[in-house]
Design a protein around this motif. Structure first.
Motif, PDB file in Angstrom:
ATOM      1  N   ARG A   1       0.827  -1.187   0.000  1.00  0.00           N
ATOM      2  CA  ARG A   1       0.000   0.000   0.000  1.00  0.00           C
ATOM      3  C   ARG A   1       0.873   1.253   0.000  1.00  0.00           C
ATOM      4  O   ARG A   1       0.592   2.229  -0.693  1.00  0.00           O
ATOM      5  CB  ARG A   1      -0.902  -0.021   1.232  1.00  0.00           C
ATOM      6  N   PHE A   2       1.961   1.139   0.772  1.00  0.00           N
ATOM      7  CA  PHE A   2       2.866   2.268   0.847  1.00  0.00           C
ATOM      8  C   PHE A   2       3.543   2.498  -0.511  1.00  0.00           C
ATOM      9  O   PHE A   2       3.653   3.627  -0.988  1.00  0.00           O
ATOM     10  CB  PHE A   2       3.899   1.984   1.935  1.00  0.00           C
ATOM     11  N   LEU A   3       3.948   1.399  -1.167  1.00  0.00           N
ATOM     12  CA  LEU A   3       4.621   1.537  -2.455  1.00  0.00           C
ATOM     13  C   LEU A   3       3.682   2.099  -3.516  1.00  0.00           C
ATOM     14  O   LEU A   3       4.126   2.725  -4.475  1.00  0.00           O
ATOM     15  CB  LEU A   3       5.190   0.192  -2.904  1.00  0.00           C
ATOM     16  N   ALA A   4       2.381   1.890  -3.293  1.00  0.00           N
ATOM     17  CA  ALA A   4       1.417   2.423  -4.248  1.00  0.00           C
ATOM     18  C   ALA A   4       1.534   3.945  -4.350  1.00  0.00           C
ATOM     19  O   ALA A   4       1.161   4.538  -5.361  1.00  0.00           O
ATOM     20  CB  ALA A   4       0.002   2.024  -3.845  1.00  0.00           C
ATOM     21  N   TYR A   5       2.077   4.552  -3.292  1.00  0.00           N
ATOM     22  CA  TYR A   5       2.265   6.000  -3.336  1.00  0.00           C
ATOM     23  C   TYR A   5       3.283   6.407  -4.400  1.00  0.00           C
ATOM     24  O   TYR A   5       3.370   7.566  -4.783  1.00  0.00           O
ATOM     25  CB  TYR A   5       2.728   6.527  -1.969  1.00  0.00           C
TER      26      TYR A   5
ATOM     27  N   LEU B   1      12.715  10.512  -5.352  1.00  0.00           N
ATOM     28  CA  LEU B   1      11.507   9.707  -5.292  1.00  0.00           C
ATOM     29  C   LEU B   1      11.005   9.610  -3.851  1.00  0.00           C
ATOM     30  O   LEU B   1       9.833   9.845  -3.558  1.00  0.00           O
ATOM     31  CB  LEU B   1      11.810   8.316  -5.845  1.00  0.00           C
ATOM     32  N   GLY B   2      11.938   9.289  -2.946  1.00  0.00           N
ATOM     33  CA  GLY B   2      11.568   9.157  -1.542  1.00  0.00           C
ATOM     34  C   GLY B   2      11.008  10.447  -0.982  1.00  0.00           C
ATOM     35  O   GLY B   2       9.981  10.461  -0.315  1.00  0.00           O
ATOM     36  N   GLU B   3      11.686  11.557  -1.288  1.00  0.00           N
ATOM     37  CA  GLU B   3      11.234  12.848  -0.764  1.00  0.00           C
ATOM     38  C   GLU B   3       9.844  13.192  -1.277  1.00  0.00           C
ATOM     39  O   GLU B   3       8.992  13.675  -0.541  1.00  0.00           O
ATOM     40  CB  GLU B   3      12.216  13.966  -1.152  1.00  0.00           C
ATOM     41  N   GLN B   4       9.642  12.959  -2.579  1.00  0.00           N
ATOM     42  CA  GLN B   4       8.335  13.281  -3.169  1.00  0.00           C
ATOM     43  C   GLN B   4       7.227  12.497  -2.479  1.00  0.00           C
ATOM     44  O   GLN B   4       6.201  13.041  -2.097  1.00  0.00           O
ATOM     45  CB  GLN B   4       8.317  12.918  -4.660  1.00  0.00           C
TER      46      GLN B   4
ATOM     47  N   LEU C   1       9.646   5.926   7.008  1.00  0.00           N
ATOM     48  CA  LEU C   1       9.218   5.343   5.738  1.00  0.00           C
ATOM     49  C   LEU C   1      10.089   5.863   4.609  1.00  0.00           C
ATOM     50  O   LEU C   1      10.447   5.133   3.688  1.00  0.00           O
ATOM     51  CB  LEU C   1       7.750   5.678   5.472  1.00  0.00           C
ATOM     52  N   GLN C   2      10.410   7.138   4.702  1.00  0.00           N
ATOM     53  CA  GLN C   2      11.262   7.704   3.669  1.00  0.00           C
ATOM     54  C   GLN C   2      12.634   7.037   3.684  1.00  0.00           C
ATOM     55  O   GLN C   2      13.174   6.665   2.651  1.00  0.00           O
ATOM     56  CB  GLN C   2      11.420   9.203   3.901  1.00  0.00           C
ATOM     57  N   ASP C   3      13.152   6.863   4.880  1.00  0.00           N
ATOM     58  CA  ASP C   3      14.450   6.214   5.015  1.00  0.00           C
ATOM     59  C   ASP C   3      14.397   4.817   4.422  1.00  0.00           C
ATOM     60  O   ASP C   3      15.306   4.386   3.724  1.00  0.00           O
ATOM     61  CB  ASP C   3      14.802   6.155   6.506  1.00  0.00           C
ATOM     62  N   PHE C   4      13.297   4.142   4.681  1.00  0.00           N
ATOM     63  CA  PHE C   4      13.144   2.789   4.156  1.00  0.00           C
ATOM     64  C   PHE C   4      13.117   2.811   2.637  1.00  0.00           C
ATOM     65  O   PHE C   4      13.746   2.002   1.973  1.00  0.00           O
ATOM     66  CB  PHE C   4      11.840   2.195   4.694  1.00  0.00           C
ATOM     67  N   LEU C   5      12.399   3.779   2.089  1.00  0.00           N
ATOM     68  CA  LEU C   5      12.210   3.844   0.644  1.00  0.00           C
ATOM     69  C   LEU C   5      13.507   4.209  -0.057  1.00  0.00           C
ATOM     70  O   LEU C   5      13.910   3.568  -1.030  1.00  0.00           O
ATOM     71  CB  LEU C   5      11.150   4.894   0.340  1.00  0.00           C
ATOM     72  N   SER C   6      14.172   5.267   0.448  1.00  0.00           N
ATOM     73  CA  SER C   6      15.319   5.746  -0.314  1.00  0.00           C
ATOM     74  C   SER C   6      16.591   5.007   0.054  1.00  0.00           C
ATOM     75  O   SER C   6      17.554   5.022  -0.685  1.00  0.00           O
ATOM     76  CB  SER C   6      15.493   7.257  -0.127  1.00  0.00           C
TER      77      SER C   6
ATOM     78  N   ARG D   1      14.417  -4.536   9.598  1.00  0.00           N
ATOM     79  CA  ARG D   1      14.169  -3.276   8.920  1.00  0.00           C
ATOM     80  C   ARG D   1      12.763  -3.215   8.339  1.00  0.00           C
ATOM     81  O   ARG D   1      12.062  -2.222   8.471  1.00  0.00           O
ATOM     82  CB  ARG D   1      15.187  -3.154   7.792  1.00  0.00           C
ATOM     83  N   PHE D   2      12.368  -4.307   7.695  1.00  0.00           N
ATOM     84  CA  PHE D   2      11.019  -4.373   7.133  1.00  0.00           C
ATOM     85  C   PHE D   2       9.968  -4.216   8.224  1.00  0.00           C
ATOM     86  O   PHE D   2       8.982  -3.513   8.069  1.00  0.00           O
ATOM     87  CB  PHE D   2      10.811  -5.717   6.425  1.00  0.00           C
ATOM     88  N   GLN D   3      10.228  -4.910   9.327  1.00  0.00           N
ATOM     89  CA  GLN D   3       9.278  -4.895  10.427  1.00  0.00           C
ATOM     90  C   GLN D   3       9.077  -3.469  10.935  1.00  0.00           C
ATOM     91  O   GLN D   3       7.959  -3.028  11.176  1.00  0.00           O
ATOM     92  CB  GLN D   3       9.826  -5.788  11.546  1.00  0.00           C
ATOM     93  N   ARG D   4      10.199  -2.760  11.062  1.00  0.00           N
ATOM     94  CA  ARG D   4      10.096  -1.386  11.572  1.00  0.00           C
ATOM     95  C   ARG D   4       9.349  -0.494  10.606  1.00  0.00           C
ATOM     96  O   ARG D   4       8.508   0.303  10.997  1.00  0.00           O
ATOM     97  CB  ARG D   4      11.498  -0.817  11.827  1.00  0.00           C
ATOM     98  N   ALA D   5       9.633  -0.651   9.311  1.00  0.00           N
ATOM     99  CA  ALA D   5       8.948   0.164   8.318  1.00  0.00           C
ATOM    100  C   ALA D   5       7.461  -0.168   8.308  1.00  0.00           C
ATOM    101  O   ALA D   5       6.612   0.718   8.214  1.00  0.00           O
ATOM    102  CB  ALA D   5       9.552  -0.070   6.937  1.00  0.00           C
ATOM    103  N   ALA D   6       7.139  -1.454   8.461  1.00  0.00           N
ATOM    104  CA  ALA D   6       5.740  -1.849   8.448  1.00  0.00           C
ATOM    105  C   ALA D   6       5.006  -1.244   9.639  1.00  0.00           C
ATOM    106  O   ALA D   6       3.864  -0.801   9.523  1.00  0.00           O
ATOM    107  CB  ALA D   6       5.630  -3.368   8.465  1.00  0.00           C
ATOM    108  N   THR D   7       5.688  -1.220  10.807  1.00  0.00           N
ATOM    109  CA  THR D   7       5.064  -0.624  11.976  1.00  0.00           C
ATOM    110  C   THR D   7       4.754   0.844  11.730  1.00  0.00           C
ATOM    111  O   THR D   7       3.672   1.331  12.050  1.00  0.00           O
ATOM    112  CB  THR D   7       6.005  -0.736  13.186  1.00  0.00           C
ATOM    113  N   SER D   8       5.724   1.543  11.160  1.00  0.00           N
ATOM    114  CA  SER D   8       5.497   2.955  10.875  1.00  0.00           C
ATOM    115  C   SER D   8       4.364   3.126   9.877  1.00  0.00           C
ATOM    116  O   SER D   8       3.501   3.985  10.036  1.00  0.00           O
ATOM    117  CB  SER D   8       6.767   3.592  10.310  1.00  0.00           C
ATOM    118  N   ALA D   9       4.374   2.294   8.842  1.00  0.00           N
ATOM    119  CA  ALA D   9       3.320   2.404   7.839  1.00  0.00           C
ATOM    120  C   ALA D   9       1.966   2.187   8.490  1.00  0.00           C
ATOM    121  O   ALA D   9       1.008   2.935   8.244  1.00  0.00           O
ATOM    122  CB  ALA D   9       3.548   1.375   6.737  1.00  0.00           C
ATOM    123  N   GLU D  10       1.902   1.195   9.376  1.00  0.00           N
ATOM    124  CA  GLU D  10       0.636   0.901  10.046  1.00  0.00           C
ATOM    125  C   GLU D  10       0.135   2.117  10.814  1.00  0.00           C
ATOM    126  O   GLU D  10      -1.037   2.476  10.773  1.00  0.00           O
ATOM    127  CB  GLU D  10       0.836  -0.288  10.985  1.00  0.00           C
ATOM    128  N   ARG D  11       1.064   2.782  11.521  1.00  0.00           N
ATOM    129  CA  ARG D  11       0.634   3.929  12.317  1.00  0.00           C
ATOM    130  C   ARG D  11       0.166   5.067  11.437  1.00  0.00           C
ATOM    131  O   ARG D  11      -0.807   5.752  11.739  1.00  0.00           O
ATOM    132  CB  ARG D  11       1.769   4.380  13.235  1.00  0.00           C
TER     133      ARG D  11
END
Lengths: 768, 170
Positions: free
Chosen positions: A178-182, A272-275, A315-320, A487-497
């Motif tokens: 869902r996050f990547l859909a952004y 990309l991440g910043e946008q 999330l940005q850190d995870f993405l970029s 790392r994935f777990q942490r990003a997923a937690t942030s995404a969830e919040r």
């Protein structure tokens, strides 16, 4: 479930584990309407016990069903009252008849959520079984609801304090998708970056191949004097120095292009991440402002702020960073594997041998370090907490001469921390030597197996060297992939919040056909209004009254009686459960929120000033106000004089980090803010509480101007401040108990008269 | 200056020789003080629920008005003492952990499987830092995720395995 449910359906979901011998106690013609399994038996030991009710009786028993004292059998028709007790470590349900009383269920706090609806369900059955006056209360006591939100609503899992979301309901892959859909709107950017990433990784892996060519095709032949055998794969026969020059040039080209591609890639991915995070941050913040107060009441401010800053940032850190590193690592591993097999399949198998070992060790150490670091973090936090506690309280420490004790306390915690750190350091210093030993195993294998192959002429020297080169680049990515899960777990937690915020729907929102509220006169009417923050505990019950335009109403009553709730309802901060609220005859649910709140002004007990100038703060509700208007409002609020005394006058910066204004000064600014807005309905929530007498007089004077010609609701604990009110409403437990002028209510000799009496007593005591 | 104010006069202590406590037919605690009407439906509140559970027990009415403080449970007559101890045990349900079988962690939530003086129990702790309180002499108080309380009188006296498990957490 319908109210008129008098047939034999169960009222609440039935317990599924009722023991047969207990059921045998029931007369066959009675059906179970309600049953519940509890976790503490009536003798106070853990174990299942049951409570069940039919239309005639209430039964409680422990598993053996063996009879007294652990069995209770009460006829519903005899029950006088039910009491739910919130004890210090458990809960209890007690039933009373005319002549006896006994505990019918004990339960641990784990079952609070399950037991909360029980008393009302039982009440229903009791009222069916005997004729009782509707007004007679059967239920007593209430359970603390604070613990109910600690478990996930869906699966019952405990929610970790720091996370705020249920970890087992978290579907990492779904969330990340869902996050990547952004990133979809930016697909050209994403595709380009990925392509560059791919090419860059590939190019980055070519130098060992060049090295092989250098050794096999140029250096070895030259060293053995076979110069005529020198030839390059694409160029054919050439001189030794010419071949060398070509290879050097090739390496130069590779290095240059690899670094250029790297720079482009890291910029594109960062962009990309910043946008994406910019979009997300904007969306979250906009959404936060659409949400109703209920959302904010349920969560702590820090948590909400963190979802805008910290979580989106993560999330940005995870993405970029995280995502690109993962893709690059996987690519690297795949490419190296295929190259190794291409170069020499037999040797490649040996090189990969230590890989499982490396994976295992990395994961094991990761866990072990986590186990060591968790208490360490706890100790660190303990030290910070101690400092945060003692440094601000240093005046008290000095006044009571306790410096030595504080120093000792700090030193003992510091010592604990030292021990923990040393333990962690031991593990940590073991890790990297072990890892480098494991990786060197690969080299040992290549030296032995590869060396033999070279000696046996089944492998060229160049291949041997290339192999060694690739092997060194192989284990790094493997190691870092092992840490990926975390790392994935942490990003997923942030995404969830973040998604939790985005998915929350405002409880109070404009109806699709909401119309603009026209300019009003200020007639406010409540018709049979009921409201509860939590279902089952009504705060306002069946409240009806009419207030004429320009009338001033004083609201009084004990704390928690529902006064503040009442004015929250006028502002439509919450949606009422029953009845309707009308402003000039318009139901407030049918008009646009904005047009309603535009005509309501609020002065709160603790005025909130935003960072900005005095003028900005006064004009907060009307940014287009002229300077004339601002000064006029300040004068009307008795604020002009002190503002002019500030160093920068109306341009002085106020707010949390600037000029410190006194409570009375802040209050006068907030009155000016309300005056400037010129609302038809005015709400004063404890506007003069916690002021000294002189300040209060000044504010009262300002308020008197503000109130003129407006419908006003004023809450005050100090009843003297309500003396100007046209009528007083005395609210008690959500009901309007008394209504009238001061004199009428004193004559009535009810709640108000008692309050007045008590406050006069109080002021006499103070005057002593 | 005349020293007429004594701080301890502020205490509202009950005279253990004249106060009587018992449970009535409604299973409510009743306080009877010689020469006064009995007070029914007494609530008991420990002033020091952790450090001195049997001393300074406040007796209150349903409306939370304090009637007086029992300074020492042991000073009461045996019947009253039993009645009060019974009421305290009911109000303060805090089983004592006698053995710890396993502590497993899932999603950073430790789940304890223990045996207590009230029978076996499994519970989860939200935050080891906030919800586990280590007092002097190895005494440990635990509050689980739902607000239930448990006590280890001295974790150093538990069997070796239990002790190792607890030590990892505190």
């Amino acid at each position: 479930m319908s109210e008129a449910n008098t047939d034999t359906d169960p009222i609440l979901p039935l317990a599924t584990d009722l023991p047969a011998e207990a059921l045998a106690l029931l007369p066959p013609e009675e059906t179970i309407r309600l049953s519940i399994t509890t976790d503490i038996k009536l003798d106070g030991l853990y174990g299942p016990a049951w409570l069940l009710a039919t239309d005639q009786r209430l039964l409680a028993f422990s598993p053996d069903g063996g009879g007294p004292p652990d069995i209770v059998n009460l006829a519903l028709a005899e029950i006088e009252s039910l009491e739910i007790q919130d004890l210090y470590g458990s809960g209890a349900l007690k039933a009373r008849t005319q002549t006896t009383g006994q505990t019918i269920a004990l339960f641990s706090k784990t079952l609070n959520a399950k037991f909360a609806p029980l008393p009302e369900a039982l009440e229903k059955l009791i009222r069916q079984a005997q004729p009782i006056d509707d007004d007679k209360k059967i239920l007593r006591g209430r359970l603390d609801r604070a613990y109910l939100k600690r478990r996930c609503e869906h699966c019952g899992q405990v929610i970790p304090r720091r996370m705020g979301v249920c970890p087992s309901c978290l579907e990492s892959s779904k969330l990340l998708n869902r996050f990547l859909a952004y990133s979809l709107p930016y697909w050209p950017l994403a595709v380009t970056s990925l392509a560059i990433l791919l090419i860059g990784t590939f190019i980055g892996l070519t130098p060992p191949l060049l090295l092989r060519t250098l050794i096999d095709n140029v250096l070895s032949p030259a060293a053995t004097g076979a110069s005529n055998a020198i030839s390059l794969p694409l160029l054919g026969p050439t001189s030794a120095s010419g071949a060398l020059a070509y290879l050097v040039l090739g390496l130069l080209l590779i290095n240059v292009s690899r670094n250029i591609l790297g720079a482009v890639r890291s910029y594109l991915l960062a962009r990309l991440g910043e946008q994406i995070t910019f979009d997300m941050r904007r969306q979250v913040y906009r959404h936060l402002h659409r949400l109703s107060l209920n959302f904010y009441n349920d969560r702590d401010t820090g948590r909400i702020m963190a979802s805008v800053t910290h979580d989106v940032g993560r999330l940005q850190d995870f993405l970029s960073d995280g995502l690109q590193e993962t893709i690059r690592n996987i690519l690297t591993i795949l490419i190296i594997c295929s190259l190794l097999f291409y170069l020499n399949a037999g040797l490649a198998v040996y090189v990969l041998l230590p890989t499982p070992l490396i994976v295992l060790v990395t994961i094991h150490f990761g866990k072990r370090l986590h186990r060591i670091y968790t208490p360490l973090w706890r100790r660190w936090a303990g030290i910070s907490a101690l400092l945060a506690d003692v440094i601000p309280g240093v005046r008290v420490v000095k006044a009571f001469a306790q410096e030595h004790r504080e120093v000792e306390k700090f030193e003992s915690r510091s010592e604990d921390l030292l021990q923990g750190e040393l333990r962690a350091a031991r593990t940590r210093s073991l890790f990297s030597p072990l890892m480098s030993f494991l990786t060197s195993l690969g080299t040992l294998i290549i030296w032995w197996v590869g060396g033999n192959k070279v000696l046996g002429q089944s492998m060229s020297l160049g291949e041997f060297v290339a192999f060694t080169g690739y092997m060194w680049q192989f284990y790094g990515p493997v190691e870092s992939l092992c840490r990926l899960n975390h790392r994935f777990q942490r990003a997923a937690t942030s995404a969830e919040r973040v998604f939790e915020v985005l998915d929350s729907q405002p409880d109070v929102d404009d109806a699709p056909d909401a119309k603009q509220l026209p300019s009003i006169n200020g007639r406010v009417e409540f018709r049979n209004v009921s409201f509860a923050y939590e279902p089952g505990t009504p705060v306002i019950e069946n409240l009806s009254f009419t207030v004429e335009p320009g009338e001033m109403i004083g609201l009084a009553g004990h704390s928690g009686a529902g006064k503040s709730t009442l004015i929250n309802l006028i502002c439509r901060f919450y949606e009422i459960d029953e009845g309707s609220i009308l402003v000039d005859g318009h139901d407030i649910r049918e008009v646009q929120l904005r047009s309603l709140r535009d005509q309501v002004g609020v002065v709160l007990q603790e005025p909130f000033l935003f960072n900005g100038s005095v003028a900005d703060n006064i004009a907060y509700g009307k940014p287009e106000a002229t300077l004339n208007e601002i000064i006029a409002a300040a004068m009307a609020a008795n604020a002009h004089d002190f503002i002019c005394g500030l160093p920068d006058g109306y341009d002085s910066i106020v707010g949390e980090r600037a000029v410190r204004l006194s409570g009375g000064e802040r209050q006068r600014l907030s009155i000016a803010r309300a005056i400037l807005r010129d609302p038809r309905v005015l709400i004063l929530d404890e506007a003069t509480a916690s002021m000294d007498t002189e300040t209060e007089a000044q504010i009262q004077e300002a308020l008197a101007r503000l109130v003129k010609g407006r419908t006003t609701f004023a809450i005050a604990h100090r009843l003297s401040t309500l003396r100007n009110a046209d009528r007083l409403f005395i609210i008690e437990k959500g009901r309007l108990e008394e209504m009238g002028t001061h004199n009428e209510l004193v004559a009535l000799d009810g709640i108000y008269a008692r309050l007045v009496h008590m406050q006069t007593e109080m002021s006499r005591i103070r005057a002593l | 200056m005349e020293n007429s104010y004594k701080l301890t006069d502020e205490l509202n202590l009950l005279d253990p020789t004249t106060a009587r406590l018992y449970h009535d037919e409604f299973d409510d605690l009743v306080l009877e003080i010689a020469g006064r009407d009995p007070e029914r439906g007494i609530l008991v509140v420990r002033c020091f629920p952790i450090s001195a559970g049997d001393r300074f027990i406040a007796l209150c009415t349903r409306k939370e008005k304090e009637l007086g403080i029992v300074e020492d449970l042991a000073a009461l007559d045996p019947d009253s003492r039993n009645a009060l101890a019974d009421a305290l045990a009911r109000a303060y349900f805090r089983p004592q952990i006698t053995a710890v079988y396993a502590i497993t962690e899932e999603h950073h939530i430790p789940r304890w499987q223990v045996d207590t003086d009230r029978g076996p129990r499994t519970f989860e702790i939200r935050s080891s830092r906030r919800d586990i309180r280590v007092l002097s002499q190895g005494r440990v108080l635990i509050r689980d995720a739902d607000g239930n309380q448990y006590e280890i009188p001295n974790y150093r006296r538990l069997d070796v395995d239990s002790r190792a498990l607890v030590e990892d957490q505190v």
